[in-house]
Design a protein around this motif. Structure first.
Motif, PDB file in Angstrom:
ATOM      1  N   LYS A  82     -38.512   4.533 -41.444  1.00  0.00           N
ATOM      2  CA  LYS A  82     -38.905   5.300 -42.619  1.00  0.00           C
ATOM      3  C   LYS A  82     -40.407   5.101 -42.811  1.00  0.00           C
ATOM      4  N   ILE A  83     -41.104   6.216 -42.955  1.00  0.00           N
ATOM      5  CA  ILE A  83     -42.564   6.132 -43.040  1.00  0.00           C
ATOM      6  C   ILE A  83     -43.016   6.831 -44.313  1.00  0.00           C
ATOM      7  N   ASP A  84     -43.731   6.103 -45.146  1.00  0.00           N
ATOM      8  CA  ASP A  84     -44.148   6.640 -46.442  1.00  0.00           C
ATOM      9  C   ASP A  84     -45.676   6.627 -46.498  1.00  0.00           C
ATOM     10  N   ILE A  85     -46.260   7.823 -46.424  1.00  0.00           N
ATOM     11  CA  ILE A  85     -47.723   7.933 -46.409  1.00  0.00           C
ATOM     12  C   ILE A  85     -48.174   8.195 -47.843  1.00  0.00           C
ATOM     13  N   GLU A 114     -37.873   9.234 -40.615  1.00  0.00           N
ATOM     14  CA  GLU A 114     -37.933   9.932 -41.904  1.00  0.00           C
ATOM     15  C   GLU A 114     -39.337   9.719 -42.441  1.00  0.00           C
ATOM     16  N   ILE A 115     -40.048  10.792 -42.618  1.00  0.00           N
ATOM     17  CA  ILE A 115     -41.464  10.640 -43.006  1.00  0.00           C
ATOM     18  C   ILE A 115     -41.719  11.410 -44.289  1.00  0.00           C
ATOM     19  N   ILE A 116     -42.456  10.790 -45.191  1.00  0.00           N
ATOM     20  CA  ILE A 116     -42.897  11.539 -46.365  1.00  0.00           C
ATOM     21  C   ILE A 116     -44.426  11.449 -46.454  1.00  0.00           C
ATOM     22  N   VAL A 117     -45.039  12.618 -46.527  1.00  0.00           N
ATOM     23  CA  VAL A 117     -46.501  12.672 -46.690  1.00  0.00           C
ATOM     24  C   VAL A 117     -46.734  13.046 -48.148  1.00  0.00           C
ATOM     25  N   ARG A 118     -47.215  12.072 -48.922  1.00  0.00           N
ATOM     26  CA  ARG A 118     -47.328  12.283 -50.375  1.00  0.00           C
ATOM     27  C   ARG A 118     -48.498  13.207 -50.702  1.00  0.00           C
ATOM     28  N   ARG A 119     -48.589  13.565 -51.982  1.00  0.00           N
ATOM     29  CA  ARG A 119     -49.588  14.526 -52.454  1.00  0.00           C
ATOM     30  C   ARG A 119     -50.987  14.239 -51.897  1.00  0.00           C
ATOM     31  N   GLY A 120     -51.591  15.251 -51.325  1.00  0.00           N
ATOM     32  CA  GLY A 120     -52.983  15.154 -50.870  1.00  0.00           C
ATOM     33  C   GLY A 120     -53.208  14.237 -49.681  1.00  0.00           C
ATOM     34  N   ALA A 121     -52.145  13.701 -49.091  1.00  0.00           N
ATOM     35  CA  ALA A 121     -52.333  12.785 -47.952  1.00  0.00           C
ATOM     36  C   ALA A 121     -52.433  13.579 -46.653  1.00  0.00           C
ATOM     37  N   ARG A 122     -52.917  12.889 -45.630  1.00  0.00           N
ATOM     38  CA  ARG A 122     -53.123  13.534 -44.342  1.00  0.00           C
ATOM     39  C   ARG A 122     -52.523  12.632 -43.269  1.00  0.00           C
ATOM     40  N   LEU A 123     -51.680  13.202 -42.430  1.00  0.00           N
ATOM     41  CA  LEU A 123     -51.052  12.410 -41.363  1.00  0.00           C
ATOM     42  C   LEU A 123     -51.218  13.114 -40.029  1.00  0.00           C
ATOM     43  N   ILE A 124     -51.733  12.371 -39.059  1.00  0.00           N
ATOM     44  CA  ILE A 124     -51.722  12.852 -37.671  1.00  0.00           C
ATOM     45  C   ILE A 124     -50.671  12.013 -36.950  1.00  0.00           C
ATOM     46  N   TYR A 125     -49.634  12.660 -36.482  1.00  0.00           N
ATOM     47  CA  TYR A 125     -48.489  11.952 -35.913  1.00  0.00           C
ATOM     48  C   TYR A 125     -48.317  12.341 -34.449  1.00  0.00           C
ATOM     49  N   THR A 126     -48.349  11.352 -33.568  1.00  0.00           N
ATOM     50  CA  THR A 126     -48.191  11.631 -32.137  1.00  0.00           C
ATOM     51  C   THR A 126     -46.962  10.903 -31.616  1.00  0.00           C
ATOM     52  N   THR A 145     -36.778  13.899 -36.252  1.00  0.00           N
ATOM     53  CA  THR A 145     -37.875  13.680 -37.192  1.00  0.00           C
ATOM     54  C   THR A 145     -37.616  14.520 -38.431  1.00  0.00           C
ATOM     55  N   VAL A 146     -37.550  13.862 -39.560  1.00  0.00           N
ATOM     56  CA  VAL A 146     -37.340  14.575 -40.822  1.00  0.00           C
ATOM     57  C   VAL A 146     -38.582  14.323 -41.676  1.00  0.00           C
ATOM     58  N   THR A 169     -32.385  15.723 -26.677  1.00  0.00           N
ATOM     59  CA  THR A 169     -32.040  16.650 -27.755  1.00  0.00           C
ATOM     60  C   THR A 169     -32.975  16.287 -28.899  1.00  0.00           C
ATOM     61  N   ARG A 170     -33.860  17.205 -29.195  1.00  0.00           N
ATOM     62  CA  ARG A 170     -34.886  16.916 -30.195  1.00  0.00           C
ATOM     63  C   ARG A 170     -34.584  17.717 -31.451  1.00  0.00           C
ATOM     64  N   VAL A 171     -34.619  17.036 -32.563  1.00  0.00           N
ATOM     65  CA  VAL A 171     -34.396  17.719 -33.839  1.00  0.00           C
ATOM     66  C   VAL A 171     -35.604  17.432 -34.729  1.00  0.00           C
ATOM     67  N   THR A 172     -36.191  18.479 -35.252  1.00  0.00           N
ATOM     68  CA  THR A 172     -37.342  18.304 -36.146  1.00  0.00           C
ATOM     69  C   THR A 172     -37.087  19.148 -37.389  1.00  0.00           C
ATOM     70  N   GLU A 173     -37.081  18.496 -38.536  1.00  0.00           N
ATOM     71  CA  GLU A 173     -36.864  19.227 -39.794  1.00  0.00           C
ATOM     72  C   GLU A 173     -38.023  18.943 -40.727  1.00  0.00           C
ATOM     73  N   VAL A 174     -38.629  19.994 -41.236  1.00  0.00           N
ATOM     74  CA  VAL A 174     -39.815  19.799 -42.085  1.00  0.00           C
ATOM     75  C   VAL A 174     -39.674  20.631 -43.363  1.00  0.00           C
ATOM     76  N   GLU A 175     -40.035  20.019 -44.473  1.00  0.00           N
ATOM     77  CA  GLU A 175     -40.063  20.735 -45.749  1.00  0.00           C
ATOM     78  C   GLU A 175     -41.510  20.694 -46.230  1.00  0.00           C
ATOM     79  N   VAL A 176     -42.100  21.876 -46.433  1.00  0.00           N
ATOM     80  CA  VAL A 176     -43.508  21.924 -46.826  1.00  0.00           C
ATOM     81  C   VAL A 176     -43.583  22.445 -48.263  1.00  0.00           C
TER      82      VAL A 176
END
Lengths: 305, 248
Positions: A82-85, A114-126, A145-146, A169-176
Motif C-alpha cells: 500500500k503506497i500513500d503519497i 494499492e496507491i493513492i496520490v493525494r491532492r496536488g501530489a506528483r508520482l512517477i511510478y516505474t 495496480t489500483v 496477467t496485468r490488471v491496472t485500475e485507475v480513478e482520476v
C-alpha cells in the motif's frame, strides 16, 4: 546479504547499482531482506498479510525503491503493498520484479499495489518486469495496480515487461478525480510461447480529469498478447488511449480498446493498430549499413523506448 | 566509380512480371554531379534502387570501383560507401532523429553533426523528436537528406530531394548538396527541378525504362523543357522570381 545474481536482477528491474538512494525495501524470495525509511517516507511491513506500507508525508520530495527479486524455483510469492503519497509531495517510485528461475519448477510473483496520490501530489511510478532461467521453469508475473489520483494530483505510470516472462496477467485500475492527471505508458515484449494479458480500466470521475494511455507491444515467436484498455468518463474529462503492436513470426495480438462517455462534455479518443515491421523501414536502416537483424532490433528498441 | 551495365529489371506487380528497366548503361565518375531526370514512372528511382541493392536486377551488372557488386546486400553496399536518400522516407514510431543520425554515422568514415543545421532545422528543436507522424512531410524529407549527409558516402543518391520542401528550404538544400559534394565522391540527384539540372555536370534522361539521352544542360534541357516546366509557370512568376511553392 545480496549475491552477485541479486545485484544483477536489481540492476535489470530497478536500474540499481549498489544501495538505492532514498528510502527502499528489497524483497527476495518471499521475504523482505533490506529496508530503509527516511524522515517523511516511512516503509513498514504489514502485520496481517505479506507486503509493506509506504507512507509519504505531505510536501515530501524523494525517491523510493521497492523491487522484488526471485531466485528460487517452485516458489510462489504473493504480496500486498500500500503506497500513500501525501498531499503536495513529489515522489519517484521504482517497483518491479526480476525472476531468475534456476530449476524446472514454476516461479511466480503476484503483486498487488494499492496507491493513492493525494491532492496536488506528483508520482512517477516505474515497474519493470524481467525473467530468465536455466532449466525451463516457468516465470510468471501477475501485477495488479489500483491507483486513485485525488484532486489536482498527477501520476505517471511506466509499466514495462522486458524479456523472459512466460506468462503475465496485468490488471491496472485507475480513478482520476477532478483536475487529476494520469499518463500511463505500457511496454511489453513477448517471444516463444509466452502469453501476456493486460486489462486497464481508467475512470475519469470529474471535470478537468485527464488520462493518456499509451500501450506499445512487440509479439515475437508464437507468443500471444491480449489488451483490453477501457476508458470511462463519468464527468467532463478528456482521455486518449493508444494501443500499438508490432506482430512477428507466428504471434497473435488481440487489442480491444473501449471508450465510454457518461457525460456529454467528455472527450475520449482511442486508436489501435497492429502490424508487422514495414519493409521500407528495414530497407532504410539497411541502407545505413545495418544487417536486416540489426535493423529489426533497432526498430523494436525504438518502438518500445 | 559506379557503373550499371546492361541492367534489366522486372518487378512483380499483382502476381505479374512487369518490365521496369531495359538495357540501362550508366557510368558515374568520381568528382562529378549527375541529375537523373525524366517523366514520372520512367524508372529513375528504380535505377537508384538497383544501384543501392534494394531491387535486384533481372540481368546486367553493377560495378563499383572496378568490382562487380551485383550480389552484395544493401548493408554491404552501404558499408562500402553507397548511400541513398529515399523519395518517400518511412516513419518510425519511437525512433528519434538522433537515433537515425547515430545509425547513419555508425559505418561512416567521418562524423558530421552539423547536418540538421545545414538543412535548416534547429538541432535543439529536432534532435529529440520522434520520426513519426508528428513531423510534417517537409520535415521528414529534410531529416532524410540530413541522414545521407551524416552518412557521407562515396556515392550519394538523392531521390527527388526537393519534393515536399518549401521554396526557402529548397535554395538551402541546393547549396548544401552542392557544397558537400567532394572530389572523391559521386553525387546523383533524381529531379525535375531546373535549378538542380543547372548545378550538375551531366544530365541523364531516363525515358520508358532506359537511358534515352545524356549530356550537359544545353543539350538536354530543350528536350525535357516541355515536361519539366508547367504551362502555368509564368503565372507563378513575379519580377522574375517564382513565388508559388512549386514542386516541379
Amino acid at each position: 546479504m545480496l549475491t552477485a545474481l541479486d545485484k544483477r536482477l536489481l540492476e535489470e528491474v530497478a536500474d540499481l547499482h549498489g544501495e538505492p538512494p532514498g528510502a527502499f525495501n528489497i524483497r527476495k524470495d518471499g521475504k523482505g531482506v533490506e529496508r530503509r525509511s527516511l524522515e517523511g517516507i516511512e516503509i513498514k511491513p504489514k502485520t496481517d498479510q505479506p507486503g509493506i506500507d509506504v507512507i509519504v508525508a505531505p510536501g515530501k520530495e524523494g525517491t523510493v525503491h521497492i523491487p522484488v527479486i526471485m531466485t528460487e524455483t517452485d516458489l510462489s510469492d504473493l504480496v500486498y503493498n500500500k503506497i500513500d503519497i501525501g498531499r503536495e509531495s513529489d515522489i519517484t517510485l521504482v517497483a518491479g520484479c526480476g525472476i531468475h528461475n534456476p530449476g524446472s519448477g514454476k516461479a511466480q510473483h503476484d503483486g498487488v499495489h494499492e496507491i493513492i496520490v493525494r491532492r496536488g501530489a506528483r508520482l512517477i511510478y516505474t515497474e519493470k518486469h524481467f525473467g530468465e532461467g536455466e532449466d525451463g521453469g516457468k516465470r510468471v508475473l501477475n501485477p495488479k495496480t489500483v491507483l486513485v489520483i485525488e484532486e489536482g494530483g498527477y501520476a505517471e505510470l511506466e509499466l514495462v515487461q522486458i524479456r523472459g516472462v512466460d506468462q503475465t496477467t496485468r490488471v491496472t485500475e485507475v480513478e482520476v478525480k477532478a483536475g487529476g492527471r494520469l499518463v500511463m505508458y505500457e511496454r511489453l515484449l513477448t517471444d516463444k510461447e509466452q502469453t501476456a494479458d493486460s486489462d486497464v480500466l481508467v475512470k475519469l470521475m470529474a471535470e478537468e480529469s485527464t488520462a493518456r494511455i499509451v500501450s506499445r507491444s512487440v509479439a515475437q515467436g508464437s507468443s500471444k498478447q491480449s489488451f483490453n484498455p477501457r476508458l470511462l468518463a463519468y464527468g467532463p474529462g478528456r482521455g486518449h488511449v493508444e494501443c500499438d503492436s508490432i506482430i512477428m513470426g507466428q504471434a497473435t495480438v488481440r487489442s480491444v480498446p473501449e471508450i465510454w462517455a457518461k457525460n456529454a462534455a467528455a472527450e475520449l479518443v482511442h486508436e489501435a493498430a497492429i502490424g508487422k515491421i514495414a519493409g521500407e523501414q528495414l530497407i532504410k536502416l539497411m541502407t545505413l549499413g545495418l544487417t536486416e537483424k540489426d535493423a529489426e532490433e533497432a526498430i523494436i528498441s525504438g518502438f518500445l523506448r | 566509380m559506379l557503373s550499371l551495365e546492361n541492367i534489366n529489371l522486372e518487378l512483380e506487380v499483382e502476381e505479374r512480371r512487369v518490365p521496369i528497366l531495359h538495357d540501362i548503361n550508366l557510368q558515374l565518375e568520381a568528382g562529378k554531379m549527375y541529375a537523373l531526370t525524366g517523366p514520372n514512372g520512367s524508372g529513375k528511382s528504380s535505377v537508384a534502387r538497383v544501384a543501392m541493392g534494394i531491387y535486384k536486377q533481372t540481368a546486367g551488372k553493377v560495378i563499383y570501383n572496378g568490382e562487380e557488386i551485383s550480389d552484395w546486400s544493401i548493408s554491404e553496399r552501404a558499408r562500402r560507401g553507397i548511400g541513398y536518400a529515399f523519395q518517400h522516407p518511412p516513419r518510425f514510431k519511437g525512433m528519434l532523429v538522433k537515433d537515425m543520425l547515430e545509425l547513419a554515422m555508425k559505418y561512416a568514415d567521418s562524423a558530421n553533426c552539423q547536418v540538421l543545421r545545414d538543412i535548416g532545422l534547429c538541432p535543439d528543436d529536432y534532435i529529440e523528436r520522434a520520426l513519426d507522424n508528428s513531423l510534417s512531410g517537409g520535415e521528414i524529407k529534410r531529416i532524410e537528406i540530413a541522414t545521407l549527409l551524416a552518412q557521407d558516402p562515396k556515392v550519394r543518391i538523392f531521390d527527388e530531394p526537393e519534393a515536399g520542401i518549401d521554396l526557402w528550404s529548397f535554395e538551402q538544400l541546393i547549396d548544401v548538396i552542392g557544397s558537400s559534394h567532394r572530389e572523391d565522391a559521386t553525387t546523383v540527384i533524381i529531379s525535375h527541378q531546373e535549378k538542380i539540372l543547372n548545378m550538375v555536370d551531366e544530365i541523364v534522361l531516363i525515358k520508358d525504362g532506359t537511358v534515352s539521352m545524356r549530356g550537359d544542360r544545353k543539350t538536354i534541357w530543350p528536350q525535357i523543357k516541355e515536361s519539366a516546366e508547367c504551362s502555368c509557370r509564368n503565372d507563378c512568376r513575379l519580377e522574375g522570381e517564382i513565388y508559388a511553392d512549386c514542386p516541379r
